[in-house]
Design a protein around this motif. Sequence first.
Motif, short mmCIF file in Angstrom:
data_model
loop_
_atom_site.label_atom_id
_atom_site.label_comp_id
_atom_site.label_asym_id
_atom_site.label_seq_id
_atom_site.Cartn_x
_atom_site.Cartn_y
_atom_site.Cartn_z
N VAL A 42 17.29 10.20 -11.35
CA VAL A 42 17.79 11.58 -11.28
C VAL A 42 17.79 12.21 -12.68
O VAL A 42 17.45 13.38 -12.85
N ARG A 43 18.13 11.39 -13.68
CA ARG A 43 18.13 11.90 -15.06
C ARG A 43 16.71 12.30 -15.48
O ARG A 43 16.52 13.32 -16.14
N THR A 44 15.72 11.49 -15.09
CA THR A 44 14.33 11.84 -15.42
C THR A 44 13.94 13.15 -14.75
O THR A 44 13.34 14.03 -15.37
N ILE A 45 14.29 13.29 -13.48
CA ILE A 45 13.98 14.52 -12.74
C ILE A 45 14.61 15.72 -13.46
O ILE A 45 13.95 16.75 -13.69
N ASN A 46 15.87 15.57 -13.86
CA ASN A 46 16.55 16.67 -14.53
C ASN A 46 15.93 16.98 -15.88
O ASN A 46 15.80 18.16 -16.25
N ASN A 47 15.54 15.94 -16.58
CA ASN A 47 14.92 16.13 -17.90
C ASN A 47 13.60 16.93 -17.76
O ASN A 47 13.37 17.90 -18.48
N ILE A 48 12.78 16.52 -16.83
CA ILE A 48 11.51 17.23 -16.58
C ILE A 48 11.78 18.69 -16.25
O ILE A 48 11.16 19.61 -16.79
N HIS A 49 12.77 18.90 -15.38
CA HIS A 49 13.04 20.26 -14.95
C HIS A 49 13.57 21.13 -16.09
O HIS A 49 13.15 22.27 -16.26
N VAL A 50 14.48 20.55 -16.90
CA VAL A 50 15.05 21.33 -18.01
C VAL A 50 13.95 21.75 -18.99
O VAL A 50 13.89 22.90 -19.41
N VAL A 51 13.06 20.81 -19.33
CA VAL A 51 11.99 21.11 -20.30
C VAL A 51 11.08 22.23 -19.76
O VAL A 51 10.81 23.22 -20.44
N GLU A 52 10.62 22.08 -18.53
CA GLU A 52 9.64 23.04 -18.01
C GLU A 52 10.29 24.39 -17.66
O GLU A 52 9.66 25.43 -17.80
N GLU A 53 11.56 24.32 -17.22
CA GLU A 53 12.23 25.58 -16.86
C GLU A 53 12.59 26.42 -18.08
O GLU A 53 12.77 27.63 -17.97
N SER A 54 12.73 25.80 -19.25
CA SER A 54 13.08 26.60 -20.42
C SER A 54 11.98 27.63 -20.68
O SER A 54 12.25 28.75 -21.11
N ARG A 55 10.74 27.27 -20.38
CA ARG A 55 9.64 28.23 -20.52
C ARG A 55 9.72 29.31 -19.44
O ARG A 55 9.50 30.50 -19.71
N HIS A 56 10.03 28.89 -18.22
CA HIS A 56 10.14 29.87 -17.13
C HIS A 56 11.22 30.90 -17.44
O HIS A 56 11.07 32.09 -17.16
N MET A 57 12.34 30.42 -18.01
CA MET A 57 13.45 31.34 -18.29
C MET A 57 13.07 32.34 -19.37
O MET A 57 13.48 33.50 -19.33
N LYS A 58 12.30 31.87 -20.33
CA LYS A 58 11.85 32.78 -21.40
C LYS A 58 10.98 33.90 -20.79
O LYS A 58 11.16 35.07 -21.11
N PHE A 59 10.08 33.51 -19.91
CA PHE A 59 9.20 34.50 -19.25
C PHE A 59 10.03 35.46 -18.39
O PHE A 59 9.83 36.68 -18.43
N ALA A 60 10.99 34.91 -17.64
CA ALA A 60 11.81 35.74 -16.75
C ALA A 60 12.64 36.76 -17.55
O ALA A 60 12.75 37.92 -17.16
N ARG A 61 13.19 36.30 -18.69
CA ARG A 61 13.96 37.23 -19.53
C ARG A 61 13.06 38.34 -20.06
O ARG A 61 13.41 39.52 -20.03
N ASP A 62 11.88 37.93 -20.52
CA ASP A 62 10.94 38.89 -21.10
C ASP A 62 10.47 39.91 -20.06
O ASP A 62 10.44 41.11 -20.31
N GLU A 63 10.14 39.41 -18.87
CA GLU A 63 9.68 40.31 -17.80
C GLU A 63 10.80 41.23 -17.34
O GLU A 63 10.57 42.41 -17.06
N THR A 64 12.02 40.70 -17.24
CA THR A 64 13.15 41.53 -16.80
C THR A 64 13.34 42.70 -17.76
O THR A 64 13.44 43.85 -17.35
N ARG A 65 13.36 42.39 -19.06
CA ARG A 65 13.53 43.45 -20.07
C ARG A 65 12.41 44.47 -19.98
O ARG A 65 12.64 45.67 -19.99
#
Length: 304
Positions: free
Chosen positions: A191-214
């Motif tokens: 579960v920790r590995t799953i979370n680690n993968i998700h946190v790393v890849e989602e940090s990029r998604h969140m950057k894009f989402a913030r940028d697109e929202t603005r």
Amino acid sequence: MASSTVRPEDQDRLAGEDVARRLLDSASKLSYDPATEVDWDTPLDTAHHGASPEWSTLYGTAYWQELTDDQRKALTRQEAASVASTGIWFEMILQQMVLRDMYAKDPTDPRFQWALTEVADECRHSIMFARGAAKLGAPAYRPRRPVVELGRAFKTLAFGEAAYAAILVAEEVLDVMQRDWMRDERVAPFVRTINNIHVVEESRHMKFARDETRRRLRTAGPLRRQINSLVVAIASYYIVTSMVNADVYANAGLDSARARAEAKTNEHHKSLMRSSCSGLMEFLASARLLTGPALFFYKRAHLI
Ligand SMILES: [Fe+2]
Ligand SMILES: [Fe+2]
């Protein structure tokens, strides 16, 4: 071309392309294939939690005090599986919104290519969450029927800042939980590995989402801002309140009625949610999406 001769809308577009180019570059350097990265073969060790116990919806209640260690672990495993399953539900909504947004757009634009990279990430994530929930011994957890139908309407109709801000809220809420779980030695290693993968890849998604929202909000008039801020808040409310399915307690062998009642009034969990989401709320405030009606729903979901 000197920047003084670039029109503001072109400047905006170029800035967006630049963000997307950097995200593509980052993804090419660090992305994961969960099929090979996660230990799927070792059988589940029930000595582990599925999530950090402090994140359990019962942590801090009288009922939690009465539970044995094994019961607590069984509960956090069901809760983690439910969060993963709700994650799949939302990632499917998100993929469809991103694909709709990019439909027939310029494929040479880095934003187009980033958007498809994100869809590919989410596709792998959903398979990973599905396998993870199965390994945790959980049944299929899905939101309640009316919420499933609301999601169907939302993924078909939402556009622009409404789509990207809702994506951001879902990703941020998952992120704050998973950052704790991935570092927690009480949590099952896979579960920790799953979370680690998700946190790393989602940090990029969140950057894009913030940028697109603005960017999308820059051209939105006051009425559209009012409507979409409310749409985002309602979507956020249903995403957050669907995270932990009401069936997790029975499936963990607990007294379901008592567990539901105590979870509902669990002040510890509410304040944990509020403190974890302060950064997200600051962003929504800076984007002027925290309108009065929107605030009502964020408060109801204990995000603020
Ligand atoms: Fe994801
Ligand atoms: Fe994502």
